[in-house]
Motif scaffolding. Structure first.
Motif, PDB file in Angstrom:
ATOM      1  N   ALA A 176       0.826  -1.206   0.000  1.00 23.16           N
ATOM      2  CA  ALA A 176       0.000   0.000   0.000  1.00 23.16           C
ATOM      3  C   ALA A 176       0.863   1.260   0.000  1.00 23.16           C
ATOM      4  O   ALA A 176       0.560   2.235  -0.692  1.00 23.16           O
ATOM      5  N   LEU A 177       1.955   1.228   0.776  1.00 23.61           N
ATOM      6  CA  LEU A 177       2.868   2.371   0.789  1.00 23.61           C
ATOM      7  C   LEU A 177       3.539   2.554  -0.568  1.00 23.61           C
ATOM      8  O   LEU A 177       3.736   3.686  -1.028  1.00 23.61           O
ATOM      9  N   LEU A 178       3.870   1.445  -1.209  1.00 18.31           N
ATOM     10  CA  LEU A 178       4.473   1.524  -2.534  1.00 18.31           C
ATOM     11  C   LEU A 178       3.510   2.150  -3.539  1.00 18.31           C
ATOM     12  O   LEU A 178       3.910   2.968  -4.384  1.00 18.31           O
ATOM     13  N   LEU A 179       2.239   1.804  -3.453  1.00 19.10           N
ATOM     14  CA  LEU A 179       1.246   2.428  -4.330  1.00 19.10           C
ATOM     15  C   LEU A 179       1.092   3.918  -4.027  1.00 19.10           C
ATOM     16  O   LEU A 179       1.003   4.743  -4.942  1.00 19.10           O
ATOM     17  N   ALA A 234      13.878   3.948   2.685  1.00  9.38           N
ATOM     18  CA  ALA A 234      12.591   3.246   2.656  1.00  9.38           C
ATOM     19  C   ALA A 234      12.736   1.855   2.047  1.00  9.38           C
ATOM     20  O   ALA A 234      12.120   0.885   2.524  1.00  9.38           O
ATOM     21  N   ILE A 235      13.556   1.729   0.999  1.00  6.11           N
ATOM     22  CA  ILE A 235      13.768   0.417   0.383  1.00  6.11           C
ATOM     23  C   ILE A 235      14.462  -0.532   1.351  1.00  6.11           C
ATOM     24  O   ILE A 235      14.087  -1.711   1.484  1.00  6.11           O
ATOM     25  N   LEU A 236      15.466  -0.035   2.074  1.00  9.34           N
ATOM     26  CA  LEU A 236      16.178  -0.883   3.033  1.00  9.34           C
ATOM     27  C   LEU A 236      15.257  -1.350   4.155  1.00  9.34           C
ATOM     28  O   LEU A 236      15.277  -2.519   4.549  1.00  9.34           O
ATOM     29  N   ILE A 237      14.433  -0.436   4.679  1.00  7.98           N
ATOM     30  CA  ILE A 237      13.505  -0.821   5.742  1.00  7.98           C
ATOM     31  C   ILE A 237      12.504  -1.850   5.231  1.00  7.98           C
ATOM     32  O   ILE A 237      12.192  -2.841   5.911  1.00  7.98           O
ATOM     33  N   GLY A 238      11.995  -1.649   4.020  1.00  3.26           N
ATOM     34  CA  GLY A 238      11.047  -2.598   3.468  1.00  3.26           C
ATOM     35  C   GLY A 238      11.653  -3.968   3.236  1.00  3.26           C
ATOM     36  O   GLY A 238      11.051  -4.996   3.581  1.00  3.26           O
ATOM     37  N   MET A 258      14.183  12.565   9.842  1.00  7.53           N
ATOM     38  CA  MET A 258      15.425  13.148   9.339  1.00  7.53           C
ATOM     39  C   MET A 258      15.522  13.013   7.823  1.00  7.53           C
ATOM     40  O   MET A 258      15.986  13.926   7.128  1.00  7.53           O
ATOM     41  N   ASP A 259      15.066  11.870   7.319  1.00  5.43           N
ATOM     42  CA  ASP A 259      15.068  11.685   5.865  1.00  5.43           C
ATOM     43  C   ASP A 259      14.127  12.679   5.181  1.00  5.43           C
ATOM     44  O   ASP A 259      14.453  13.266   4.138  1.00  5.43           O
ATOM     45  N   ALA A 260      12.951  12.899   5.770  1.00  3.47           N
ATOM     46  CA  ALA A 260      12.009  13.868   5.205  1.00  3.47           C
ATOM     47  C   ALA A 260      12.575  15.286   5.257  1.00  3.47           C
ATOM     48  O   ALA A 260      12.406  16.072   4.318  1.00  3.47           O
ATOM     49  N   LEU A 261      13.273  15.620   6.353  1.00  8.26           N
ATOM     50  CA  LEU A 261      13.881  16.945   6.455  1.00  8.26           C
ATOM     51  C   LEU A 261      14.961  17.139   5.392  1.00  8.26           C
ATOM     52  O   LEU A 261      15.041  18.197   4.753  1.00  8.26           O
ATOM     53  N   ALA A 262      15.795  16.103   5.198  1.00 10.69           N
ATOM     54  CA  ALA A 262      16.831  16.194   4.162  1.00 10.69           C
ATOM     55  C   ALA A 262      16.199  16.324   2.775  1.00 10.69           C
ATOM     56  O   ALA A 262      16.684  17.086   1.926  1.00 10.69           O
ATOM     57  N   LEU A 263      15.102  15.619   2.555  1.00 11.55           N
ATOM     58  CA  LEU A 263      14.429  15.713   1.262  1.00 11.55           C
ATOM     59  C   LEU A 263      13.867  17.116   1.029  1.00 11.55           C
ATOM     60  O   LEU A 263      13.967  17.660  -0.078  1.00 11.55           O
ATOM     61  N   LEU A 264      13.268  17.708   2.065  1.00 13.22           N
ATOM     62  CA  LEU A 264      12.744  19.063   1.929  1.00 13.22           C
ATOM     63  C   LEU A 264      13.861  20.069   1.642  1.00 13.22           C
ATOM     64  O   LEU A 264      13.690  20.987   0.830  1.00 13.22           O
TER      65      LEU A 264
END
Length: 312
Positions: free
Chosen positions: A116-119, A264-268, A296-302
């Motif tokens: 679902a997250l992938l979609l 996200a790929i590593l966690i999945g 932290m990943d979201a902050l780096a992305l922003l």
């Protein structure tokens, strides 16, 4: 025993010769019949799932609607024609089936929320990629549109004839819009109204200039060949600058994709293949660590997106 062995060899030889010589056509017919049946079943299932409220809600959104149209074009190439809601239903069903298969393979139902997250992430990315591809195709097609109009109007054709020619012979990405303009002109709608509708329907470089120039030319009768030739050159130069800018900023965009996708790929993957990681993720401390890392990943992305916005 030897007789059974000889009979077995003879049977294998007969089956092999039948498959090589006489069995190809019936098998192809059987496979064709099965394929048609699968297509029919998939079409019926898609249309039935399309009646669900969730499918209607998602198909009405911009990203999901665009992704459904793109996916519908792909499945139409294999002979399965569906509506936008049907294509959206096929996307959802495919994600659910992928989650079930992964859950059965790895022995954990955590694959269902991961699917679902992938979609939820993949559909907006597909829609964004489709928009960028369409923008590139429009930028490549507009110089030819300007030059075609310049030659048609300079050769003595009327505006209606020139627009009709564009609707019939232009690339597919711009032809429908000009075909609708030609139909409006035939139905008696004014040139100004038709050009305003074109400006709203076709978001491409130079469309505003095209609509304004055609409207003024229709009122004053001024020649537009030099203007359209110059506009074609300007649109081509704009496309060259955009391609050069894309090359110069490729490293930044790749860094953004890696920073966004790799954790996200590593966690999945670890959640699927490692029972120890799943047990650690089920604890409060493990879930907290994952949430902090995601923040932290979201902050780096922003930050990277803001830098990219400044560059672009």
């Amino acid at each position: 025993m030897e007789a059974a062995y000889v009979l077995g060899l003879g049977g294998c030889a007969w089956l092999g010769s039948f498959a090589l010589v006489g069995g190809g056509l019936p098998r192809a017919r059987a496979e064709g019949w099965r394929t048609r049946r699968l297509r029919r079943l998939a079409g019926v299932a898609a249309e039935r799932l399309a009646t669900l409220p969730l499918v209607h809600l998602l198909a009405g959104r911009d990203d999901w609607g665009l992704a459904a149209d793109e996916f519908g074009g792909l499945v139409a190439q294999v002979g399965l024609a569906t509506s936008r809601e049907g294509s959206c239903a096929l996307l959802l069903a495919g994600g659910f089936l992928a989650g079930v298969v992964l859950a059965l393979l790895f022995g954990t139902w955590l694959a269902l929320p991961l699917a679902a997250l992938l979609l939820a992430v993949g559909v907006p990315l597909l829609a964004q990629s489709t928009r960028r591809r369409r923008e590139r195709e429009l930028a490549q097609a507009m110089p030819g549109v300007f030059r075609t109009l310049a030659m048609a109007l300079a050769s003595g054709e009327t505006l209606s004839q020139a627009i009709d020619y564009l609707g019939s012979n232009s690339p597919d990405v711009v032809a429908p819009a000009f075909a609708r303009v030609s139909l409006r002109l035939r139905c008696g709608i004014s040139v100004e109204g038709s050009m305003n509708a074109l400006r709203e329907e076709l978001e491409a470089p130079g469309v505003g200039l095209l609509a304004t120039a055609l409207t003024i030319s229709q009122r004053t009768g001024s020649p537009l060949r030099e203007l359209f030739e110059h506009a074609a050159q300007m649109v081509e130069r704009q496309g060259e600058f955009q391609r050069l800018l894309a090359v110069k900023t490729a490293q930044v965009r790749l860094s953004a994709r890696v920073v966004c996708a790799l954790p996200a790929i590593l966690i999945g993957v670890l959640s699927l293949v490692s029972p120890d990681f799943r047990s650690g993720l089920a604890t409060l401390f493990g879930a907290g660590c994952v949430l902090v890392a995601a923040g932290m990943d979201a902050l780096a992305l922003l930050i990277i997106r803001r830098l990219m916005r400044g560059v672009l």
